[in-house]
Design a protein around this motif. Structure first.
Motif, PDB file in Angstrom:
ATOM      1  N   MET A 291       0.844  -1.190   0.000  1.00 16.44           N
ATOM      2  CA  MET A 291       0.000   0.000   0.000  1.00 16.44           C
ATOM      3  C   MET A 291       0.890   1.255   0.000  1.00 16.44           C
ATOM      4  N   THR A 292       0.531   2.229  -0.789  1.00 16.24           N
ATOM      5  CA  THR A 292       1.274   3.481  -0.882  1.00 16.24           C
ATOM      6  C   THR A 292       0.326   4.644  -0.637  1.00 16.24           C
ATOM      7  N   GLU A 293       0.747   5.576   0.209  1.00 17.80           N
ATOM      8  CA  GLU A 293      -0.002   6.814   0.414  1.00 17.80           C
ATOM      9  C   GLU A 293       0.865   7.966  -0.058  1.00 17.80           C
ATOM     10  N   GLU A 294       0.241   8.913  -0.757  1.00 12.06           N
ATOM     11  CA  GLU A 294       0.984  10.047  -1.286  1.00 12.06           C
ATOM     12  C   GLU A 294       0.397  11.339  -0.746  1.00 12.06           C
ATOM     13  N   PHE A 295       1.279  12.276  -0.425  1.00 14.93           N
ATOM     14  CA  PHE A 295       0.884  13.550   0.173  1.00 14.93           C
ATOM     15  C   PHE A 295       1.489  14.689  -0.630  1.00 14.93           C
ATOM     16  N   GLY A 296       0.641  15.600  -1.067  1.00  9.65           N
ATOM     17  CA  GLY A 296       1.102  16.766  -1.805  1.00  9.65           C
ATOM     18  C   GLY A 296       1.502  17.887  -0.860  1.00  9.65           C
ATOM     19  N   PHE A 297       2.354  18.752  -1.349  1.00 17.15           N
ATOM     20  CA  PHE A 297       2.766  19.916  -0.574  1.00 17.15           C
ATOM     21  C   PHE A 297       1.705  21.006  -0.665  1.00 17.15           C
ATOM     22  N   ALA A 298       1.551  21.778   0.404  1.00 17.35           N
ATOM     23  CA  ALA A 298       0.633  22.914   0.449  1.00 17.35           C
ATOM     24  C   ALA A 298       1.364  24.132  -0.093  1.00 17.35           C
ATOM     25  N   PHE A 299       1.027  24.563  -1.292  1.00 16.74           N
ATOM     26  CA  PHE A 299       1.717  25.689  -1.923  1.00 16.74           C
ATOM     27  C   PHE A 299       1.023  27.006  -1.585  1.00 16.74           C
ATOM     28  N   GLU A 300       1.643  27.786  -0.730  1.00 23.25           N
ATOM     29  CA  GLU A 300       1.193  29.139  -0.432  1.00 23.25           C
ATOM     30  C   GLU A 300       1.591  30.001  -1.638  1.00 23.25           C
ATOM     31  N   ASN A 301       0.733  30.902  -2.066  1.00 21.52           N
ATOM     32  CA  ASN A 301       0.980  31.670  -3.295  1.00 21.52           C
ATOM     33  C   ASN A 301       2.345  32.352  -3.327  1.00 21.52           C
ATOM     34  N   ARG A 302       2.764  32.971  -2.235  1.00 21.60           N
ATOM     35  CA  ARG A 302       4.037  33.699  -2.255  1.00 21.60           C
ATOM     36  C   ARG A 302       5.252  32.777  -2.354  1.00 21.60           C
ATOM     37  N   TYR A 303       5.072  31.476  -2.162  1.00 17.80           N
ATOM     38  CA  TYR A 303       6.161  30.503  -2.295  1.00 17.80           C
ATOM     39  C   TYR A 303       6.299  29.968  -3.718  1.00 17.80           C
ATOM     40  N   ARG A 304       5.272  30.130  -4.540  1.00 18.66           N
ATOM     41  CA  ARG A 304       5.263  29.491  -5.858  1.00 18.66           C
ATOM     42  C   ARG A 304       6.414  29.935  -6.767  1.00 18.66           C
ATOM     43  N   LEU A 305       6.655  31.228  -6.877  1.00 19.14           N
ATOM     44  CA  LEU A 305       7.720  31.706  -7.766  1.00 19.14           C
ATOM     45  C   LEU A 305       9.114  31.299  -7.266  1.00 19.14           C
ATOM     46  N   PRO A 306       9.442  31.525  -5.987  1.00 20.65           N
ATOM     47  CA  PRO A 306      10.766  31.066  -5.536  1.00 20.65           C
ATOM     48  C   PRO A 306      10.946  29.553  -5.704  1.00 20.65           C
ATOM     49  N   ALA A 307       9.893  28.787  -5.521  1.00 22.54           N
ATOM     50  CA  ALA A 307       9.978  27.331  -5.692  1.00 22.54           C
ATOM     51  C   ALA A 307      10.202  26.976  -7.160  1.00 22.54           C
ATOM     52  N   LEU A 308       9.472  27.639  -8.037  1.00 24.36           N
ATOM     53  CA  LEU A 308       9.559  27.354  -9.474  1.00 24.36           C
ATOM     54  C   LEU A 308      10.974  27.556 -10.007  1.00 24.36           C
ATOM     55  N   VAL A 309      11.680  28.559  -9.496  1.00 25.34           N
ATOM     56  CA  VAL A 309      13.055  28.830  -9.919  1.00 25.34           C
ATOM     57  C   VAL A 309      13.935  27.593  -9.714  1.00 25.34           C
ATOM     58  N   PHE A 310      13.616  26.774  -8.716  1.00 30.68           N
ATOM     59  CA  PHE A 310      14.398  25.576  -8.402  1.00 30.68           C
ATOM     60  C   PHE A 310      13.730  24.288  -8.885  1.00 30.68           C
TER      61      PHE A 310
ATOM     62  N   VAL B  56       4.587   7.406   1.271  1.00 26.31           N
ATOM     63  CA  VAL B  56       4.824   6.414   2.323  1.00 26.31           C
ATOM     64  C   VAL B  56       4.382   5.073   1.763  1.00 26.31           C
ATOM     65  N   THR B  57       5.325   4.140   1.659  1.00 22.70           N
ATOM     66  CA  THR B  57       5.015   2.790   1.201  1.00 22.70           C
ATOM     67  C   THR B  57       4.963   1.870   2.425  1.00 22.70           C
ATOM     68  N   ASP B  58       4.831   0.593   2.183  1.00 26.33           N
ATOM     69  CA  ASP B  58       4.803  -0.360   3.295  1.00 26.33           C
ATOM     70  C   ASP B  58       6.089  -0.333   4.113  1.00 26.33           C
ATOM     71  N   ASP B  59       7.193   0.068   3.481  1.00 24.84           N
ATOM     72  CA  ASP B  59       8.457   0.017   4.215  1.00 24.84           C
ATOM     73  C   ASP B  59       9.367   1.224   4.039  1.00 24.84           C
ATOM     74  N   GLU B  60       8.921   2.270   3.305  1.00 28.30           N
ATOM     75  CA  GLU B  60       9.796   3.428   3.079  1.00 28.30           C
ATOM     76  C   GLU B  60       9.059   4.761   3.147  1.00 28.30           C
ATOM     77  N   LEU B  61       9.834   5.783   3.499  1.00 26.17           N
ATOM     78  CA  LEU B  61       9.419   7.179   3.380  1.00 26.17           C
ATOM     79  C   LEU B  61      10.247   7.767   2.260  1.00 26.17           C
ATOM     80  N   LEU B  62       9.576   8.367   1.276  1.00 25.82           N
ATOM     81  CA  LEU B  62      10.258   9.000   0.152  1.00 25.82           C
ATOM     82  C   LEU B  62       9.759  10.434   0.009  1.00 25.82           C
TER      83      LEU B  62
END
Length: 127
Positions: free
Chosen positions: A1-20, A31-37
Motif C-alpha cells: 500500500m502506498t499513500e501520497e501527500f502533496g505539498f501545500a503551496f502558499e501563493n508567495r512561495y510558488r515563484l521562488p519554488a519554481l526557480v528551483f 509512504v510505502t509499506d516500508d519506506e518514506l520517500l
C-alpha cells in the motif's frame, strides 16, 4: 500500500519554488509499506520506515528562511522542504539521512515537510 501527500503551496512561495524546479508535480511525499520517500524538485530523501523515530506538527516558518530550495538548519542540521509558512510535519530519524547534497556526507537528524495534511502523514508514518 502506498499513500501520497502533496505539498501545500502558499501563493508567495510558488515563484521562488519554481526557480528551483519545485512545483506541485515535482514535490510529493510518499509512504510505502516500508519506506518514506520525499521528492522536492531535484532533491530526494529516502529512508526505511523503521528509521522514523517520531513526528511533530510544527508551524509559523519564516518566509525568508524557507522559500525556494531545500534548507539546512545550522543549529541542528535538520532539512526543511517548505512551500508554505503555515504548518508542516517534522519527522525525526533514528539514524540521520542524506537529502540535499549528492555525496551523502551531510546527514540530517530530522526533516520538515509542509504537506497539505500533516496529521494524515503522521498517521501514515505510525502505521
Amino acid at each position: 500500500m502506498t499513500e501520497e501527500f502533496g505539498f501545500a503551496f502558499e501563493n508567495r512561495y510558488r515563484l521562488p519554488a519554481l526557480v528551483f524546479g519545485i512545483t506541485p508535480a515535482t514535490a510529493r511525499v510518499r509512504v510505502t509499506d516500508d519506506e518514506l520517500l520525499v521528492r522536492f524538485g531535484p532533491w530526494r530523501l529516502r529512508t526505511p520506515l523503521a528509521n522514523v523515530a517520531g513526528t511533530t506538527v510544527t508551524s509559523g516558518y519564516a518566509f525568508h528562511r524557507t522559500a525556494g530550495p531545500a534548507h539546512l538548519s545550522l543549529s541542528d542540521r535538520g532539512v526543511t522542504f517548505a512551500t508554505s509558512s503555515r504548518r508542516g510535519l517534522c519527522v525525526s530519524f533514528v539514524e540521520p539521512v542524506h537529502a540535499i547534497e549528492p555525496t551523502g556526507v551531510l546527514r540530517h537528524p530530522a526533516a520538515t515537510v509542509t504537506v497539505v495534511d500533516p496529521e494524515a502523514l503522521a498517521a501514515a508514518l505510525r502505521r
